[in-house]
Design a protein around this motif. Structure first.
Motif, PDB file in Angstrom:
ATOM      1  N   MET A 148     -11.268  -6.080  -1.342  1.00 12.58           N
ATOM      2  CA  MET A 148     -10.204  -5.691  -0.367  1.00 12.58           C
ATOM      3  C   MET A 148     -10.928  -4.690   0.663  1.00 12.58           C
ATOM      4  O   MET A 148     -11.847  -3.990   0.069  1.00 12.58           O
ATOM      5  CB  MET A 148      -9.090  -5.000  -0.707  1.00 12.58           C
ATOM      6  CG  MET A 148      -7.887  -6.203  -0.892  1.00 12.58           C
ATOM      7  SD  MET A 148      -6.374  -5.281  -1.089  1.00 12.58           S
ATOM      8  CE  MET A 148      -6.151  -5.908  -2.826  1.00 12.58           C
ATOM      9  N   GLY A 149     -10.713  -4.660   1.842  1.00 16.24           N
ATOM     10  CA  GLY A 149     -11.352  -3.641   2.667  1.00 16.24           C
ATOM     11  C   GLY A 149     -10.929  -2.434   2.116  1.00 16.24           C
ATOM     12  O   GLY A 149     -10.883  -2.255   0.863  1.00 16.24           O
ATOM     13  N   SER A 150     -11.017  -1.158   2.995  1.00 14.69           N
ATOM     14  CA  SER A 150     -10.483  -0.098   2.201  1.00 14.69           C
ATOM     15  C   SER A 150      -9.734   0.677   3.283  1.00 14.69           C
ATOM     16  O   SER A 150      -9.609   2.039   3.072  1.00 14.69           O
ATOM     17  CB  SER A 150     -11.715   0.724   1.538  1.00 14.69           C
ATOM     18  OG  SER A 150     -12.618   0.770   2.654  1.00 14.69           O
ATOM     19  N   THR A 151      -9.525   0.200   4.474  1.00 16.67           N
ATOM     20  CA  THR A 151      -9.121   0.966   5.598  1.00 16.67           C
ATOM     21  C   THR A 151      -7.585   1.199   5.588  1.00 16.67           C
ATOM     22  O   THR A 151      -6.856   1.822   6.455  1.00 16.67           O
ATOM     23  CB  THR A 151      -9.513   0.174   6.998  1.00 16.67           C
ATOM     24  OG1 THR A 151      -9.222  -1.028   6.749  1.00 16.67           O
ATOM     25  CG2 THR A 151     -10.939   0.461   7.184  1.00 16.67           C
ATOM     26  N   SER A 152      -6.939   0.413   4.609  1.00 14.76           N
ATOM     27  CA  SER A 152      -5.529   0.564   4.489  1.00 14.76           C
ATOM     28  C   SER A 152      -4.945   1.803   4.380  1.00 14.76           C
ATOM     29  O   SER A 152      -5.678   2.585   3.934  1.00 14.76           O
ATOM     30  CB  SER A 152      -5.009  -0.284   3.437  1.00 14.76           C
ATOM     31  OG  SER A 152      -5.136   0.114   2.195  1.00 14.76           O
ATOM     32  N   ASP A 153      -3.948   2.111   4.660  1.00 17.71           N
ATOM     33  CA  ASP A 153      -3.420   3.542   4.722  1.00 17.71           C
ATOM     34  C   ASP A 153      -2.627   3.872   3.216  1.00 17.71           C
ATOM     35  O   ASP A 153      -2.349   5.262   3.159  1.00 17.71           O
ATOM     36  CB  ASP A 153      -2.171   3.742   5.816  1.00 17.71           C
ATOM     37  CG  ASP A 153      -1.183   2.868   5.771  1.00 17.71           C
ATOM     38  OD1 ASP A 153      -1.346   1.844   5.123  1.00 17.71           O
ATOM     39  OD2 ASP A 153      -0.129   3.012   6.597  1.00 17.71           O
ATOM     40  N   PHE A 154      -2.673   2.948   2.560  1.00 13.63           N
ATOM     41  CA  PHE A 154      -2.366   3.308   1.158  1.00 13.63           C
ATOM     42  C   PHE A 154      -3.594   2.565   0.143  1.00 13.63           C
ATOM     43  O   PHE A 154      -3.942   1.501   0.369  1.00 13.63           O
ATOM     44  CB  PHE A 154      -0.898   2.928   0.603  1.00 13.63           C
ATOM     45  CG  PHE A 154      -0.609   1.699   0.670  1.00 13.63           C
ATOM     46  CD1 PHE A 154      -0.236   1.115   1.936  1.00 13.63           C
ATOM     47  CD2 PHE A 154      -0.763   0.744  -0.074  1.00 13.63           C
ATOM     48  CE1 PHE A 154       0.266  -0.474   2.104  1.00 13.63           C
ATOM     49  CE2 PHE A 154      -0.678  -0.569  -0.314  1.00 13.63           C
ATOM     50  CZ  PHE A 154      -0.239  -1.273   1.049  1.00 13.63           C
ATOM     51  N   ARG A 189      -3.923   1.718  -6.317  1.00 12.18           N
ATOM     52  CA  ARG A 189      -3.409   2.502  -7.015  1.00 12.18           C
ATOM     53  C   ARG A 189      -2.062   3.175  -6.765  1.00 12.18           C
ATOM     54  O   ARG A 189      -1.021   3.294  -7.423  1.00 12.18           O
ATOM     55  CB  ARG A 189      -4.365   3.773  -7.479  1.00 12.18           C
ATOM     56  CG  ARG A 189      -5.273   3.375  -8.546  1.00 12.18           C
ATOM     57  CD  ARG A 189      -5.936   4.620  -9.006  1.00 12.18           C
ATOM     58  NE  ARG A 189      -6.578   4.548 -10.014  1.00 12.18           N
ATOM     59  CZ  ARG A 189      -7.238   5.802 -10.608  1.00 12.18           C
ATOM     60  NH1 ARG A 189      -7.130   6.527  -9.819  1.00 12.18           N
ATOM     61  NH2 ARG A 189      -8.028   5.488 -11.713  1.00 12.18           N
ATOM     62  N   ASP A 190      -2.151   3.713  -5.501  1.00 14.42           N
ATOM     63  CA  ASP A 190      -0.837   4.556  -5.026  1.00 14.42           C
ATOM     64  C   ASP A 190       0.229   3.635  -5.160  1.00 14.42           C
ATOM     65  O   ASP A 190       1.300   3.884  -5.330  1.00 14.42           O
ATOM     66  CB  ASP A 190      -1.222   5.089  -3.623  1.00 14.42           C
ATOM     67  CG  ASP A 190      -1.518   6.438  -3.704  1.00 14.42           C
ATOM     68  OD1 ASP A 190      -1.316   7.038  -4.745  1.00 14.42           O
ATOM     69  OD2 ASP A 190      -2.009   6.952  -2.658  1.00 14.42           O
ATOM     70  N   LEU A 191      -0.047   2.400  -4.447  1.00 18.79           N
ATOM     71  CA  LEU A 191       1.160   1.540  -4.441  1.00 18.79           C
ATOM     72  C   LEU A 191       1.875   1.215  -5.719  1.00 18.79           C
ATOM     73  O   LEU A 191       3.127   1.411  -5.939  1.00 18.79           O
ATOM     74  CB  LEU A 191       0.665   0.117  -3.907  1.00 18.79           C
ATOM     75  CG  LEU A 191       1.911  -1.055  -3.724  1.00 18.79           C
ATOM     76  CD1 LEU A 191       2.714  -0.700  -2.866  1.00 18.79           C
ATOM     77  CD2 LEU A 191       1.362  -2.295  -3.982  1.00 18.79           C
ATOM     78  N   LYS A 218       1.501   2.949  -8.444  1.00 13.59           N
ATOM     79  CA  LYS A 218       2.090   4.255  -9.048  1.00 13.59           C
ATOM     80  C   LYS A 218       3.416   4.521  -8.716  1.00 13.59           C
ATOM     81  O   LYS A 218       4.514   5.027  -9.240  1.00 13.59           O
ATOM     82  CB  LYS A 218       1.104   5.438  -8.936  1.00 13.59           C
ATOM     83  CG  LYS A 218       1.036   6.229  -9.884  1.00 13.59           C
ATOM     84  CD  LYS A 218       0.055   7.414  -9.864  1.00 13.59           C
ATOM     85  CE  LYS A 218       0.318   8.400  -8.739  1.00 13.59           C
ATOM     86  NZ  LYS A 218      -0.875   9.237  -8.330  1.00 13.59           N
ATOM     87  N   GLN A 261      -7.772  -8.173   6.385  1.00 14.37           N
ATOM     88  CA  GLN A 261      -6.428  -7.386   6.377  1.00 14.37           C
ATOM     89  C   GLN A 261      -5.557  -8.621   6.498  1.00 14.37           C
ATOM     90  O   GLN A 261      -4.307  -8.411   6.036  1.00 14.37           O
ATOM     91  CB  GLN A 261      -6.341  -6.239   7.115  1.00 14.37           C
ATOM     92  CG  GLN A 261      -7.251  -5.243   6.906  1.00 14.37           C
ATOM     93  CD  GLN A 261      -6.895  -4.573   5.539  1.00 14.37           C
ATOM     94  OE1 GLN A 261      -5.687  -4.191   5.216  1.00 14.37           O
ATOM     95  NE2 GLN A 261      -8.128  -4.369   4.709  1.00 14.37           N
ATOM     96  N   LYS A 312      -2.438  -9.739   4.020  1.00 14.52           N
ATOM     97  CA  LYS A 312      -2.527  -9.219   2.605  1.00 14.52           C
ATOM     98  C   LYS A 312      -1.232  -8.937   2.080  1.00 14.52           C
ATOM     99  O   LYS A 312      -1.021  -9.117   0.854  1.00 14.52           O
ATOM    100  CB  LYS A 312      -3.325  -8.033   3.126  1.00 14.52           C
ATOM    101  CG  LYS A 312      -3.624  -6.922   1.644  1.00 14.52           C
ATOM    102  CD  LYS A 312      -4.329  -5.880   1.930  1.00 14.52           C
ATOM    103  CE  LYS A 312      -3.466  -4.556   1.750  1.00 14.52           C
ATOM    104  NZ  LYS A 312      -3.923  -3.323   2.098  1.00 14.52           N
TER     105      LYS A 312
END
Lengths: 480, 307
Positions: free
Chosen positions: A1-7, A10-12, A14, B2, B5
């Motif tokens: 996955m990209g990595s620009t998402s705001d979460f 892991r956080d999701l 958790k 994205q 997703k």
């Protein structure tokens, strides 16, 4: 996955997990018994009415009985079950008897779902609230049972074979009788005759001055006068309430039961509280009593660490093991001592009333069967069986002829005879359970006897609790 | 990439989400619904009463006492349990004297201690509660016997019978029952911290205090946070209920000094036949729990250390 998402992934996970964990236990328990509507409840067909079968029991229908497995155990009920099967042989294997200490948590979902058992011994710490059951129309009227001929003498109705007051106790202001109290309990001050003789060289003290003198003597020998289950201080009323009635008349208890304003401010209440508080102040109460439960306090008492304990007649069966260790224990029950010569009621005034409340749920499949089982239990044979097994009386008047009673029960029988008409029966115990057990018992009486509250403070607090209960619209009220 | 997703994730989650909705979400909604009724729990006959239950809550002194006690448990129990757990785990894994070859190690006999600490975890809650109840028995219990034995016969507290002490007594039993688990959990976490970190620190002359606060704790932070949430839920929920129900006077007493929210819910449902009111207490328990988890997650937010 990209990595620009705001979460992040892991956080999701958790957060979802944390929220799930947090909230699941908090709430799911609550709706575990969510109402499922009045489904079930298909009644079995009625049987044929005859002289032998006055309640028209279906002689092949299943019967479902739930018994409270407490101080009396469940053997007596199993014996009655055998009688039932003997009377209706086709029901063999279909009569189910379960015993539990968790009456409410076991049965609440069944009541709520509309498929309750046919007969329930609604007793113990987890008793279902009678007021609620009655007001929600969940109980069957037991009048047919009361009007049926008794097992022993067909010319007499069951109603006429019962001890006085038992039928009234099962009513809630109307004509219907909702509850059949099976046991008959004598409450009071329990002691060992031999122990009393040995420690204080005395008979049961009939006046409060004598009581204090006995306690003083005992104290000198290192024995406490009284003990009580501090974990359940609502045992104290077993001797305290009749004491109040004795001082100020049965009227005082009636006002208390009716939640009348300032009922607790009666001088008789104050006098009785003062007298009990004195026991604490003079050091006549077994040290540590506020932290004992009923079994622990009974044990200390049976071992001779204390002379007196407020209790009910089940104590003979419940403490049988410990009492048995001392063969000449000579268990006896005493009525409250006289506080002064101007007491309104004579010495001997005692609290006696029905115990082990049996109910037949209205939505039960086999209502006549449940009642028939009760009719069998109220026969002389089953009654005597109960008396022998658990040394407690039943609501069947008499029935003790030809039986050799154990000492405690024998003394209870004598106490009843001595009391004659002077039997009091405070209803606050079954009408307002939370008020009686938790608020008055744990919240005030326990605190007073532990020395953390004066009698005046206790009375004020109890009056406040009683007023709150009167104003509380969610509690159903009764009058007598 | 994205694009789509969420749909992709949702595709995998349909089944679990459905189960979650049926068994978790729907009871919530139901419970909230019931909190607006006068449901008795003994019959399915009920009617809506609006906010009556909630206005009653505000005037109910027992409710506020139980909120107070629950919050006390919530604040203290995790702190004490986790601190003890961390301390013991540190001593068992890192805090020992330096021996010949190993850079770090636990105190002597740490293997045995680990088993001992974990032992309470094997016992069920009611058994632990009963054991402690016997120990607290003022008449014949171990604690007062101990006071007697060391010549303090005059000090004979009522323990569970004393409103000043009762809650602490119960808390003691809860801590005892839970510390072991965290010792093992934190031990596992600590063993995954690379040894060379400690080696470097020790070469630089760091003492135990420093290695703990500069290395162990920061690298263990995630585990601690998880433990914190678990412990908080325990303090609010099942565990508190069981301990108080079994051990306390009344239960809930003396004089409401140990009344906690879950017990009050239980009493209102199963003793007083007021399930509707009980659900509204349950809803307030939910609110307390949510506030707690929100605070913990906010406070626990830290820069993640990767290793």
């Amino acid at each position: 996955m990209g990595s620009t998402s705001d979460f992040s992934r892991r956080d999701l996970i958790k957060r979802a997990a944390a929220l799930g964990i947090v909230t699941v236990p908090a709430m799911s328990a609550l709706s575990a018994c969510a109402s499922s509507g009045d489904g079930g409840g298909e009644k079995v067909e009625k049987g044929e009415k005859s002289a032998k079968n006055p309640l028209a029991v279906n002689d092949s229908a299943a019967l479902d009985v739930v018994i409270f497995d407490g101080g009396f155990g469940d053997k007596y009920a199993k014996d009655a079950q055998a009688e039932y099967v003997a009377a209706f042989p086709k029901t063999k294997g279909k009569v189910k008897l379960t015993s539990t200490q968790k009456i409410q948590s076991t049965l609440q979902p069944r009541f709520n779902g509309g498929n309750p058992p046919d007969l329930v011994d609604n007793s113990g710490a987890e008793q279902m609230d009678f007021g609620t059951l009655v007001s929600k129309n969940q109980l069957a009227d037991l009048t047919p049972l009361l009007d049926a001929p008794s097992m022993d003498d067909p010319s007499k109705k069951v109603r006429d074979t019962l001890r006085p007051g038992v039928v009234e106790m099962g009513q809630f202001g109307g004509k219907e009788t909702w509850i059949m109290y099976y046991a008959y309990t004598v409450y009071g001050v329990w002691y060992s005759k031999t122990n009393l003789k040995k420690v204080a060289d005395a008979e049961y003290p009939e006046t409060w001055d004598e009581m204090l003198a006995v306690c003083e003597k005992a104290k000198k020998k290192g024995v406490a006068g009284w003990t009580y289950p501090g974990k359940y201080p609502y045992y104290l009323p077993f001797s305290l309430y009749p004491f109040i009635a004795k001082i100020g008349g049965a009227e005082v208890l009636r006002k208390i039961d009716n939640l009348e304003p300032n009922a607790w401010k009666d001088p008789a209440v104050k006098a009785a509280f003062d007298a009990y508080y004195e026991l604490y102040k003079k050091g006549y109460v077994l040290k540590g009593s506020p932290g004992l439960d009923h079994l622990q306090s009974q044990k200390a008492w049976a071992e001779g660490k204390a002379l007196f304990i407020p209790n009910g007649s089940w104590v003979e069966n419940e403490s049988a093991q410990q009492i048995g260790k001392n063969p000449d224990f000579q268990l006896s029950v005493g009525a409250p001592s006289s506080l002064s010569g101007s007491d309104k009621m004579p010495f001997g005034t005692i609290w006696a009333s029905g115990g082990e409340p049996y109910i037949v749920p209205r939505q039960a499949k086999n209502v006549p069967g449940g009642m028939e089982m009760l009719r069998i239990m109220l026969s002389k044979k089953s009654s005597q069986n109960f008396i022998k097994q658990v040394s407690s009386l039943t609501s069947l008047n008499g029935g003790t002829e030809g039986l050799k009673l154990p000492p405690g029960l024998d003394s209870a029988q004598q106490a009843l005879q001595k009391a004659g008409q002077n039997i009091v029966n405070p209803r606050i115990q079954d009408w307002y359970v939370a008020l009686q057990k938790e608020k008055i018992g744990v919240g005030a009486l326990g605190e007073m006897m532990a020395g953390r509250m004066t009698p005046d403070e206790a009375i004020n607090k109890i009056q406040k609790y009683a007023d709150e209960t009167r104003e509380d619209s969610s509690v159903k009220k009764y009058k007598r | 990439m994205q694009h789509g997703k969420y749909r992709f994730i949702a595709g995998f989650l349909v089944l679990p989400l459905a189960i979650y909705a049926i068994f978790v979400i729907s009871p919530f909604v139901q419970a909230i619904y019931y909190s607006f009724t006068d449901w008795t729990g003994l019959s399915s006959d009920m009617r809506m009463v609006g906010f009556d239950n909630y206005t009653r809550l505000f005037k109910d002194s027992v409710f506020w006492a139980s909120v107070g006690n629950s919050v006390t448990l919530l604040l203290l129990l995790p702190v004490v349990t986790l601190s003890l757990g961390l301390f013991f785990a540190f001593m068992l894994n890192v805090g020992g004297r330096r021996r010949k070859k190993a850079v770090i190690g636990g105190v002597r006999g740490s293997g045995t201690y680990k088993i001992l600490y974990f032992f309470p975890q094997v016992l069920s809650i009611p058994i632990v509660a009963l054991l402690f109840q016997f120990a607290y028995n003022p008449e014949s219990g171990a604690l007062n016997a101990f006071f007697n034995a060391i010549g303090l016969g005059g000090v004979q507290p009522d323990w569970l019978g004393d409103p000043q002490l009762a809650l602490w007594c119960i808390m003691g039993a809860m801590i005892w029952a839970n510390v072991g688990f965290y010792v093992v959990l934190f031990s596992a976490g600590m063993s995954s911290i690379p040894k060379d970190f400690y080696e470097a620190a020790l070469l630089d002359g760091a003492n135990r205090f420093n290695t703990f606060f500069r290395i162990t704790l920061p690298l263990l932070w995630d585990t601690v946070q998880t433990g914190w949430i678990y412990m908080g839920i325990l303090a609010l929920d099942v565990s508190a209920f069981a301990f108080v129900q079994i051990m306390s006077v009344g239960p809930g007493g003396p004089d409401y000094s140990t009344e906690v929210l879950p017990l009050y819910v239980y009493q209102k449902t199963f003793r007083d036949g007021q399930a509707g009111y009980a659900t509204s207490i349950g809803v307030s328990l939910l609110i307390v729990t949510l506030i707690f988890s929100a605070i913990v997650m906010r406070l626990g937010r830290r820069e993640r250390l990767e290793f």
